[in-house]
Write a protein that holds these residues in place. Sequence first.
Motif, PDB file in Angstrom:
ATOM      1  N   LEU A   4      -3.438  10.112  -8.593  1.00  0.00           N
ATOM      2  CA  LEU A   4      -3.300   8.844  -7.884  1.00  0.00           C
ATOM      3  C   LEU A   4      -1.812   8.552  -7.726  1.00  0.00           C
ATOM      4  O   LEU A   4      -1.067   8.533  -8.708  1.00  0.00           O
ATOM      5  CB  LEU A   4      -3.980   7.722  -8.683  1.00  0.00           C
ATOM      6  N   VAL A   5      -1.378   8.351  -6.485  1.00  0.00           N
ATOM      7  CA  VAL A   5       0.045   8.078  -6.226  1.00  0.00           C
ATOM      8  C   VAL A   5       0.198   6.596  -5.893  1.00  0.00           C
ATOM      9  O   VAL A   5      -0.472   6.077  -4.996  1.00  0.00           O
ATOM     10  CB  VAL A   5       0.574   8.942  -5.058  1.00  0.00           C
ATOM     11  N   VAL A   6       1.076   5.908  -6.636  1.00  0.00           N
ATOM     12  CA  VAL A   6       1.334   4.482  -6.417  1.00  0.00           C
ATOM     13  C   VAL A   6       2.832   4.284  -6.224  1.00  0.00           C
ATOM     14  O   VAL A   6       3.620   4.473  -7.152  1.00  0.00           O
ATOM     15  CB  VAL A   6       0.846   3.616  -7.607  1.00  0.00           C
ATOM     16  N   ASP A   7       3.220   3.936  -4.988  1.00  0.00           N
ATOM     17  CA  ASP A   7       4.609   3.535  -4.730  1.00  0.00           C
ATOM     18  C   ASP A   7       4.635   2.019  -4.919  1.00  0.00           C
ATOM     19  O   ASP A   7       4.302   1.252  -4.028  1.00  0.00           O
ATOM     20  CB  ASP A   7       5.025   3.936  -3.315  1.00  0.00           C
ATOM     21  N   ASN A   8       5.032   1.611  -6.133  1.00  0.00           N
ATOM     22  CA  ASN A   8       4.863   0.220  -6.558  1.00  0.00           C
ATOM     23  C   ASN A   8       6.068  -0.623  -6.139  1.00  0.00           C
ATOM     24  O   ASN A   8       6.939  -0.944  -6.935  1.00  0.00           O
ATOM     25  CB  ASN A   8       4.675   0.192  -8.082  1.00  0.00           C
ATOM     26  N   GLY A  16      -2.922   5.500  -3.144  1.00  0.00           N
ATOM     27  CA  GLY A  16      -3.951   6.394  -2.631  1.00  0.00           C
ATOM     28  C   GLY A  16      -4.007   7.679  -3.444  1.00  0.00           C
ATOM     29  O   GLY A  16      -3.033   8.054  -4.097  1.00  0.00           O
ATOM     30  N   PHE A  17      -5.172   8.344  -3.439  1.00  0.00           N
ATOM     31  CA  PHE A  17      -5.306   9.645  -4.099  1.00  0.00           C
ATOM     32  C   PHE A  17      -4.610  10.714  -3.260  1.00  0.00           C
ATOM     33  O   PHE A  17      -4.434  10.550  -2.051  1.00  0.00           O
ATOM     34  CB  PHE A  17      -6.787   9.996  -4.269  1.00  0.00           C
ATOM     35  N   ASN A  18      -4.257  11.835  -3.918  1.00  0.00           N
ATOM     36  CA  ASN A  18      -3.532  12.870  -3.168  1.00  0.00           C
ATOM     37  C   ASN A  18      -4.438  13.659  -2.232  1.00  0.00           C
ATOM     38  O   ASN A  18      -4.001  14.606  -1.592  1.00  0.00           O
ATOM     39  CB  ASN A  18      -2.752  13.802  -4.107  1.00  0.00           C
ATOM     40  N   SER A  19      -5.698  13.258  -2.137  1.00  0.00           N
ATOM     41  CA  SER A  19      -6.589  13.841  -1.126  1.00  0.00           C
ATOM     42  C   SER A  19      -6.592  12.990   0.151  1.00  0.00           C
ATOM     43  O   SER A  19      -7.166  13.382   1.165  1.00  0.00           O
ATOM     44  CB  SER A  19      -8.014  13.923  -1.681  1.00  0.00           C
ATOM     45  N   SER A  20      -5.915  11.822   0.099  1.00  0.00           N
ATOM     46  CA  SER A  20      -5.915  10.900   1.246  1.00  0.00           C
ATOM     47  C   SER A  20      -4.830  11.277   2.244  1.00  0.00           C
ATOM     48  O   SER A  20      -3.786  11.811   1.874  1.00  0.00           O
ATOM     49  CB  SER A  20      -5.670   9.461   0.790  1.00  0.00           C
ATOM     50  N   VAL A  25      -1.957  -0.034   1.917  1.00  0.00           N
ATOM     51  CA  VAL A  25      -0.746  -0.840   1.685  1.00  0.00           C
ATOM     52  C   VAL A  25      -1.203  -2.235   1.286  1.00  0.00           C
ATOM     53  O   VAL A  25      -1.822  -2.956   2.066  1.00  0.00           O
ATOM     54  CB  VAL A  25       0.141  -0.893   2.948  1.00  0.00           C
ATOM     55  N   ILE A  26      -0.943  -2.589   0.036  1.00  0.00           N
ATOM     56  CA  ILE A  26      -1.468  -3.829  -0.543  1.00  0.00           C
ATOM     57  C   ILE A  26      -0.308  -4.744  -0.946  1.00  0.00           C
ATOM     58  O   ILE A  26       0.601  -4.298  -1.663  1.00  0.00           O
ATOM     59  CB  ILE A  26      -2.345  -3.510  -1.782  1.00  0.00           C
ATOM     60  N   PRO A  27      -0.284  -6.002  -0.482  1.00  0.00           N
ATOM     61  CA  PRO A  27       0.787  -6.920  -0.921  1.00  0.00           C
ATOM     62  C   PRO A  27       0.831  -7.005  -2.442  1.00  0.00           C
ATOM     63  O   PRO A  27      -0.211  -7.219  -3.083  1.00  0.00           O
ATOM     64  CB  PRO A  27       0.372  -8.266  -0.305  1.00  0.00           C
ATOM     65  N   ASN A  28       2.016  -6.813  -3.015  1.00  0.00           N
ATOM     66  CA  ASN A  28       2.145  -6.803  -4.481  1.00  0.00           C
ATOM     67  C   ASN A  28       2.403  -8.217  -4.987  1.00  0.00           C
ATOM     68  O   ASN A  28       3.439  -8.520  -5.569  1.00  0.00           O
ATOM     69  CB  ASN A  28       3.269  -5.857  -4.896  1.00  0.00           C
ATOM     70  N   SER A  29       1.433  -9.094  -4.729  1.00  0.00           N
ATOM     71  CA  SER A  29       1.565 -10.483  -5.182  1.00  0.00           C
ATOM     72  C   SER A  29       0.199 -11.157  -5.173  1.00  0.00           C
ATOM     73  O   SER A  29      -0.768 -10.643  -4.608  1.00  0.00           O
ATOM     74  CB  SER A  29       2.538 -11.258  -4.293  1.00  0.00           C
ATOM     75  N   ILE A  30       0.168 -12.310  -5.822  1.00  0.00           N
ATOM     76  CA  ILE A  30      -1.035 -13.162  -5.805  1.00  0.00           C
ATOM     77  C   ILE A  30      -0.672 -14.403  -4.997  1.00  0.00           C
ATOM     78  O   ILE A  30       0.412 -14.969  -5.162  1.00  0.00           O
ATOM     79  CB  ILE A  30      -1.466 -13.531  -7.236  1.00  0.00           C
ATOM     80  N   PHE A  31      -1.563 -14.793  -4.100  1.00  0.00           N
ATOM     81  CA  PHE A  31      -1.305 -15.932  -3.220  1.00  0.00           C
ATOM     82  C   PHE A  31      -2.217 -17.095  -3.574  1.00  0.00           C
ATOM     83  O   PHE A  31      -3.372 -16.904  -3.940  1.00  0.00           O
ATOM     84  CB  PHE A  31      -1.585 -15.554  -1.753  1.00  0.00           C
ATOM     85  N   ASP A  44      -4.559  -7.554  -1.207  1.00  0.00           N
ATOM     86  CA  ASP A  44      -5.073  -7.568   0.169  1.00  0.00           C
ATOM     87  C   ASP A  44      -6.256  -8.509   0.384  1.00  0.00           C
ATOM     88  O   ASP A  44      -6.794  -8.592   1.487  1.00  0.00           O
ATOM     89  CB  ASP A  44      -5.437  -6.153   0.645  1.00  0.00           C
ATOM     90  N   GLN A  45      -6.648  -9.261  -0.654  1.00  0.00           N
ATOM     91  CA  GLN A  45      -7.656 -10.326  -0.450  1.00  0.00           C
ATOM     92  C   GLN A  45      -7.109 -11.421   0.468  1.00  0.00           C
ATOM     93  O   GLN A  45      -7.883 -12.225   0.994  1.00  0.00           O
ATOM     94  CB  GLN A  45      -8.053 -10.954  -1.800  1.00  0.00           C
ATOM     95  N   ILE A  46      -5.789 -11.432   0.654  1.00  0.00           N
ATOM     96  CA  ILE A  46      -5.166 -12.441   1.511  1.00  0.00           C
ATOM     97  C   ILE A  46      -5.743 -12.396   2.926  1.00  0.00           C
ATOM     98  O   ILE A  46      -5.739 -13.398   3.648  1.00  0.00           O
ATOM     99  CB  ILE A  46      -3.622 -12.259   1.533  1.00  0.00           C
ATOM    100  N   GLU A  47      -6.292 -11.240   3.316  1.00  0.00           N
ATOM    101  CA  GLU A  47      -6.906 -11.115   4.644  1.00  0.00           C
ATOM    102  C   GLU A  47      -8.123 -12.038   4.798  1.00  0.00           C
ATOM    103  O   GLU A  47      -8.528 -12.365   5.910  1.00  0.00           O
ATOM    104  CB  GLU A  47      -7.322  -9.657   4.900  1.00  0.00           C
ATOM    105  N   GLU A  48      -8.713 -12.437   3.663  1.00  0.00           N
ATOM    106  CA  GLU A  48      -9.882 -13.320   3.707  1.00  0.00           C
ATOM    107  C   GLU A  48      -9.479 -14.791   3.862  1.00  0.00           C
ATOM    108  O   GLU A  48     -10.333 -15.653   4.090  1.00  0.00           O
ATOM    109  CB  GLU A  48     -10.715 -13.161   2.421  1.00  0.00           C
ATOM    110  N   CYS A  49      -8.176 -15.065   3.727  1.00  0.00           N
ATOM    111  CA  CYS A  49      -7.707 -16.450   3.818  1.00  0.00           C
ATOM    112  C   CYS A  49      -7.756 -16.920   5.273  1.00  0.00           C
ATOM    113  O   CYS A  49      -7.408 -16.182   6.194  1.00  0.00           O
ATOM    114  CB  CYS A  49      -6.274 -16.538   3.277  1.00  0.00           C
TER     115      CYS A  49
END
Length: 399
Positions: A4-8, A16-20, A25-31, A44-49
């Motif tokens: 699993l590769v995470v560019d944090n 994403g996994f190295n098979s992807s 791309v997920i916002p690194n925050s809580i809103f 990325d739950q922010i999309e539900e806002c």
Amino acid sequence: MAVLVVDNGAYAAKIGFNSSETPRVIPNSIFKAKSERRRAFIGDQIEECKDFSGLFYLLPFNKGYLVNWDIEKQIWDHMFGKEGLQVNFQETTLLITEPQFNLPSIKEAMDEIIFEDYNFHALSRSSAPQLSAYKSHQEETQKHLVCLVIDAGFSFTHIVPVFNGKIIKKAVRRINVGGKLLTNHLKEIISYRQLHVLDETYVINQLKEDTCYVTNQFYKDMDICRLKGQENTIVRDYVLPDYSQIKRGYIKPLDEMWDSSKKKDNEQILRMNNERFSVPEILFHPSDIGIQEMGIAEAVIHSMSAIPLDMQPHFYMNILLTGGCSLFPGFKERVFQDVRSLAPCDFDVAVYQPINPVTYGWDGGIALSKTETFTKKMCVTKAEYEEHGKNICKERFDS
């Protein structure tokens, strides 16, 4: 064994996994939103806002460093859990990035959480510029052993020379200007000149992405901005979202902008004039707003001065742009122009920009994770961590 590769990153995590083929791309925050006070939106739950006005950010990173583990763990739980990638920790190796000059206490906390809280099978720590340089090396037809990475990110801009996969630490330079500072400065300008938007970080960040650009002729563009009417070819009207009909702001078409008969009722408009290029200009001249530091081009020359003279021409020939701020139109041309004007005249200068500079480090991590060197020499397993303690991570990743 899955990797699993995470560019944090401080603004967004690329995961994403190295098979992807591509990362999430997920916002690194809580809103927290005014419209839904009882609920926090993680990543990325922010999309539900429904309404992005007055969003409140809870950020795990402060000034480029991961300092709030409670928030970061909630985001990681979301990314690794049922709503995310459903990671089987015991069967997965994690490759994660960390910032330049990361503090030893933060590194130890990260190792501890990854092995003791999540129970990953193995861990490898790297930095995004290193992975970007590796990816660049893989893609080149002429293989360069050196690469100068300009990583223009959320909190900082780093100039990172990489030689044969290793960072030349004494030549790394950091400018305390990034996407976050540009957005905050734009909020202040607009609040002073037009409309109070100091609480509208999310909207103004979109406005910055949609309208700003880097100029190669600052004073000429300033003269154009002083012209009236249609002679001013730089001014743009930006229609703000109202979250009933308009979900995201947009630039008004030019024919509608000057035709008063096409003006719609209840449209809230911000007029962007010299702000369009004066805000990104801070990356090249931080002193414009009182930050007594070098701009990108001066930092490149300063970084070069710490590198042996016989290696310098090779670095000038392989400058790589990554990070969200490099997406500004005109950024690549401006870096080339400024570095070319300051570099020794007998050296050639070449600047490269990947198709997606934001996920380029993640792509490099994927390429690296498929090599034998990665599995044999660059990972620490949970068994090794339990046997040797935290020092094994320090020896393997920081040497």
